[in-house]
Every structure is written in structure tokens, then in C-alpha cells.
Design a protein around this motif. Structure first.
Motif, mmCIF file in Angstrom:
data_model
loop_
_atom_site.group_PDB
_atom_site.id
_atom_site.type_symbol
_atom_site.label_atom_id
_atom_site.label_comp_id
_atom_site.label_asym_id
_atom_site.label_seq_id
_atom_site.Cartn_x
_atom_site.Cartn_y
_atom_site.Cartn_z
ATOM 1 N N LEU A 234 0.825 -1.209 0.000
ATOM 2 C CA LEU A 234 0.000 0.000 0.000
ATOM 3 C C LEU A 234 0.860 1.259 0.000
ATOM 4 O O LEU A 234 0.488 2.268 -0.619
ATOM 5 C CB LEU A 234 -0.952 -0.021 1.203
ATOM 6 N N ASP A 235 2.013 1.210 0.653
ATOM 7 C CA ASP A 235 2.926 2.364 0.606
ATOM 8 C C ASP A 235 3.435 2.582 -0.810
ATOM 9 O O ASP A 235 3.534 3.713 -1.286
ATOM 10 C CB ASP A 235 4.117 2.150 1.557
ATOM 11 N N ARG A 238 0.831 4.132 -2.902
ATOM 12 C CA ARG A 238 0.700 5.560 -2.571
ATOM 13 C C ARG A 238 1.777 6.379 -3.284
ATOM 14 O O ARG A 238 1.533 7.488 -3.745
ATOM 15 C CB ARG A 238 0.794 5.741 -1.048
ATOM 16 N N GLN A 239 2.984 5.809 -3.381
ATOM 17 C CA GLN A 239 4.064 6.538 -4.062
ATOM 18 C C GLN A 239 3.909 6.506 -5.581
ATOM 19 O O GLN A 239 4.483 7.326 -6.299
ATOM 20 C CB GLN A 239 5.424 5.941 -3.668
ATOM 21 N N GLY A 261 -1.338 7.386 5.468
ATOM 22 C CA GLY A 261 -1.178 8.316 4.351
ATOM 23 C C GLY A 261 -2.343 8.312 3.375
ATOM 24 O O GLY A 261 -2.289 8.959 2.343
ATOM 25 N N TRP A 262 -3.397 7.565 3.711
ATOM 26 C CA TRP A 262 -4.560 7.493 2.834
ATOM 27 C C TRP A 262 -5.766 8.130 3.509
ATOM 28 O O TRP A 262 -5.928 8.008 4.714
ATOM 29 C CB TRP A 262 -4.902 6.031 2.517
ATOM 30 N N TYR A 273 -10.141 5.232 -1.582
ATOM 31 C CA TYR A 273 -9.108 5.952 -0.856
ATOM 32 C C TYR A 273 -8.358 6.916 -1.757
ATOM 33 O O TYR A 273 -8.101 6.617 -2.921
ATOM 34 C CB TYR A 273 -8.119 4.964 -0.229
ATOM 35 N N THR A 274 -8.034 8.079 -1.189
ATOM 36 C CA THR A 274 -7.195 9.034 -1.912
ATOM 37 C C THR A 274 -5.944 9.294 -1.073
ATOM 38 O O THR A 274 -5.921 9.015 0.131
ATOM 39 C CB THR A 274 -7.939 10.368 -2.149
ATOM 40 N N VAL A 275 -4.916 9.804 -1.719
ATOM 41 C CA VAL A 275 -3.662 10.073 -1.025
ATOM 42 C C VAL A 275 -3.804 11.343 -0.199
ATOM 43 O O VAL A 275 -4.293 12.351 -0.698
ATOM 44 C CB VAL A 275 -2.509 10.235 -2.045
ATOM 45 N N GLN A 276 -3.392 11.266 1.072
ATOM 46 C CA GLN A 276 -3.431 12.467 1.913
ATOM 47 C C GLN A 276 -2.458 13.504 1.371
ATOM 48 O O GLN A 276 -1.346 13.153 1.019
ATOM 49 C CB GLN A 276 -3.055 12.121 3.358
#
Ligand SMILES: C[S@@+](CC[C@H](N)C(=O)[O-])C[C@H]1O[C@@H](n2cnc3c(N)ncnc32)[C@H](O)[C@@H]1O
Lengths: 277, 123
Positions: A234-235, A238-239, A261-262, A273-276
């Protein structure tokens, strides 16, 4: 003498370790029946006279190809067109309209179906785009579909579905519009097929060559991973995902307490989910 | 929610009925299109009709045309459940007014997923 159909506990232990190392799939001892049920047909297909005990012992003694086949046999490929239906409504009604608006300048959209199994998920997306977003016809739209299992990816790329598959979750109007009958099966039409690029890829390996996706579908695959692997994957998503991108998990899955971070976005009954920022 | 199953096979009706009951429907049954119309005149419109194609007396295709031409019944959802599997037949049924189409043989999950597509989701 009939080939032994069951595994001793050391062999079962080895198989659990193998699928965990190779695919981060966690099987516990109560699932030994699953190992036996899945490996017996594999031993037969490989014409291994000593049954699953010999199959496992060959893998233990360094037959790498058999190790891969064992891992694939133990991953479940269960899927259907428009699985759970509601997430596809959310894509059609809010996520995609917003994204199309945001990409007016570049006119390019990338979607990643990250555990695509036999292809129902990426093809559902492709049909949805054709049906609801005709404006995209002149855009660069790419759906990348990956799965760790080579035979499953090959089947998906072939685009030929059994009647039971097209019965499941696929609106009848899409069946007549986007499939051709071929014998007892149904083949996806080339205008749908050409929107999807299939590739064999293990989520545990490098994602080199993946275009930055605007939407990621990582559905019904995290269940196989242990906590640390889930977090690591998941990290990386996110990247990798676009800053204003959207991540969809399976309907029974959540990021809560798993990764940071989500931001969860609740839309009707669906959470994505969206990226914070 | 109410549904009517129209199929000349009692076995098929009972398979469908089981799933519909689990999904919370009240279920009526008929063995052909004509019986279905008679039953519906008694019960009034139901939410969903599951209709086989090939039946004696009045086929499912004829029944769909009757229902769509009748102001009392034309807002009912109709799902065709049939062994007809040619693409042209699916197309014909949709054009006549079927909302969904299930090809036999099917499983309870197939029915459930189609119910979901028609907005009969139960959560
Ligand atoms: C249950 S299917 C889900 C298919 C589809 N996403 C859906 O929700 O219907 C899970 C898929 O994940 C794949 N898979 C399991 N571990 C994987 C890994 N480490 N990397 C890539 N794919 C994996 C399996 O091969 C299987 O096809």
C-alpha cells in the motif's frame, strides 16, 4: 499402488512457507485440505506418478518451475464481471467524471487492475468507459492489468469466456454489445480488448514500467498478504498513484489500521481511498 | 418485495424460489405465460417477473410483450431465465422489454448478481 493423496506435516509446512515467500499468501494448518485439493490436479497434470508427495518433494529439491506452479495453484482466482457492482457505479458517477474533468489538458488516463485474475475486472472497466464516457474515444486511455499467475493472465488476454462467466454480473445489454458468441463461449470484442494491456507481474516484485496510474483497483488480493506485506504494497501504491488518484479495495477490505497516508472517501456504501495531501 | 416465477419446469421454479426467498421476496409461480397473466390479474403487479422462454400455451417472449403492452404491468422488472443462448435471442428479449437475461444453467450466485444489477440488492 495409488499415489498418496495427502501430505505429511513437514511437506505441508514446506508448502505454506513456499507460498508465503513467493506470494506472501498465508495459509494456516486448517487449510491443509486446500493444499491437497489444489495440488492433486497439479500432480496429475504434471504426470507425477508419486502424487502430491512427490510433487512437493521435487519442489523441495530445487525444481523451481514446480514451485511456481504450486504457488499459482494455491492462489484463488475467483472473480466476476462488475464484481459487487456498487464500486463500478461510484467509478461511473463520481470518480471518473471528476478525473475526466481534471485531465482535460493532457487527455490521458491510466487505470491499473493490480490482480486482474481472468480479466473480468479490467474488461468491466473498459466496457464502462466505452459505455459511459464516449469523450474518451479520442484520449489516450490505458488499462494495465497484471496478475502473478501466468496462465491466468494468458487466459485473460485471450478474452474468451464461458457461459457461466458472462452470466455472472454482466448486464445483458453489455453481453450483446461487447461480446461475440464463439461456439459455446463468448469472446470480448476487439474494441474492448484493445483498451487493456495484460502483463504477468507479482505485486511483491518491481513495478518498473508501470505508467503512473490515476485509478488503482487492488481488489480481493490483500487478503493473501500478512500485515507487513500489505503495508509495504500500500505504501508503494501511494508513491506510484497520481496525487489526485483513487484506490479501490475489495468490498470486504479496509486500509484502516493497515497503512497510513490514505484518506477514506465514503460514497454511498462504497469506500475508496485518496492520497493524503 | 414480490416476484413471480414463470417456468414450466417445477424443478427450475423451486431452485429459483429458494434464492428469491433467501433474498426476502414473496414468491408466486406459474407454469406458462397464460397462467402467469391469470395469476397477476389476481395478485396485481409484482416487483419482478422471472420468465422462461420456451413454455407451452404462451411462451415467455409472448408474455413479455403482453406485460409491456399492459399499463398495469409495464413497470415490472423482467428477467428472462432460459436455455436460449444466441446473442440475437438475448437482443430480441431486451428489445421486447426484458431488463435482464440469465442463460441456463445458472447458479444461485448468478441470480443474486443479476438481482443486484436490477437494484434488488439486499444488505
Ligand atoms: C480473488 S482474485 C481477485 C480478482 C479481482 N481483482 C477481483 O476482485 O475480482 C485474486 C488474484 O490475485 C492474484 N495474486 C495473488 N497474489 C498475488 C501477488 N503477489 N501478485 C499479483 N497477483 C497476485 C491471484 O493470482 C488471483 O488471480
Amino acid at each position: 499402488m495409488a499415489a498418496p493423496m495427502s501430505l505429511d506435516s513437514a511437506d505441508a509446512e514446506y508448502v505454506r512457507g513456499l507460498v508465503h515467500r513467493r506470494a506472501a499468501i498465508r495459509l494456516d494448518t486448517s487449510q491443509d485440505y486446500l493444499i491437497e485439493n489444489r495440488l492433486a490436479p497439479l500432480a496429475e497434470a504434471q504426470r507425477i506418478s508419486g502424487g502430491i508427495a512427490e510433487l512437493v518433494s521435487r519442489a523441495r529439491n530445487g525444481d523451481h518451475v514446480l514451485g511456481v506452479k504450486i504457488t499459482e495453484a494455491l492462489a484463488t482466482h475467483e472473480t466476476s464481471f462488475f464484481r459487487d457492482s456498487a464500486p463500478f457505479d461510484v467509478l461511473a458517477k463520481s470518480v471518473l467524471p471528476r478525473l475526466v474533468e481534471a485531465r482535460r489538458a493532457t487527455q490521458a488516463i491510466n487505470i491499473w487492475s493490480a490482480a486482474c485474475s481472468t480479466g473480468q475486472e479490467p474488461y468491466s472497466l473498459a466496457m464502462l468507459l466505452l459505455e459511459k464516457f464516449p469523450v474518451l474515444e479520442s484520449w489516450r486511455v490505458r488499462i494495465t492489468a497484471t496478475d502473478m499467475s501466468a496462465p491466468v493472465v494468458a487466459q485473460a488476454a485471450e478474452g474468451l469466456f464461458k457461459q457461466l462467466d458472462v452470466n455472472r454480473g454482466l448486464p445483458a445489454s453489455y453481453l450483446v454489445k461487447y461480446f461475440d458468441r464463439e461456439g459455446a463461449s463468448w469472446r470480448i470484442k476487439s474494441r474492448v480488448r484493445q483498451l487493456v494491456q495484460f502483463r504477468q507481474a507479482n505485486l511483491m516484485d518491481s513495478w518498473a514500467g508501470l505508467q503512473r496510474p490515476d485509478i488503482v483497483l487492488l481488489r480481493n488480493v490483500l487478503i493473501y498478504f500478512d500485515g507487513d506485506t500489505k503495508r509495504a504494497i500500500l505504501d508503494r501504491v501511494r508513491q506510484t498513484i497520481a496525487a489526485d488518484g483513487a484506490l479501490f479495495l475489495g468490498s470486504a477490505e479496509t486500509l484502516l489500521k493497515v497503512a497510513t497516508g490514505w484518506s477514506p472517501q465514503l460514497d454511498g456504501k462504497v469506500t475508496y481511498y485518496t492520497v493524503q495531501p | 418485495m414480490k416476484a413471480i416465477i414463470v417456468d414450466d419446469s417445477r424443478a427450475t421454479r423451486s431452485v429459483i424460489r429458494k434464492t428469491l426467498l433467501e433474498e426476502g421476496f414473496d414468491v408466486f409461480e406459474a407454469g406458462d405465460g397464460k397462467q402467469a397473466l391469470e395469476e397477476l390479474k389476481k395478485t396485481g403487479p409484482v416487483d419482478l417477473a422471472l420468465v422462461d422462454w420456451n413454455m407451452p400455451v404462451m411462451t415467455g417472449f409472448e408474455l413479455i410483450n403482453e406485460l409491456r403492452a399492459n399499463l398495469d404491468f409495464n413497470s415490472m422488472a423482467i428477467m428472462m431465465v432460459t436455455t436460449e443462448t444466441e446473442s440475437s435471442q438475448v437482443q430480441r428479449a431486451l428489445e421486447a422489454g426484458a431488463n435482464e437475461y440469465v442463460m441456463k444453467p445458472f447458479t444461485p450466485d448468478v441470480l443474486r448478481e443479476k438481482l443486484m444489477l436490477l437494484g434488488f440488492a439486499r444488505d
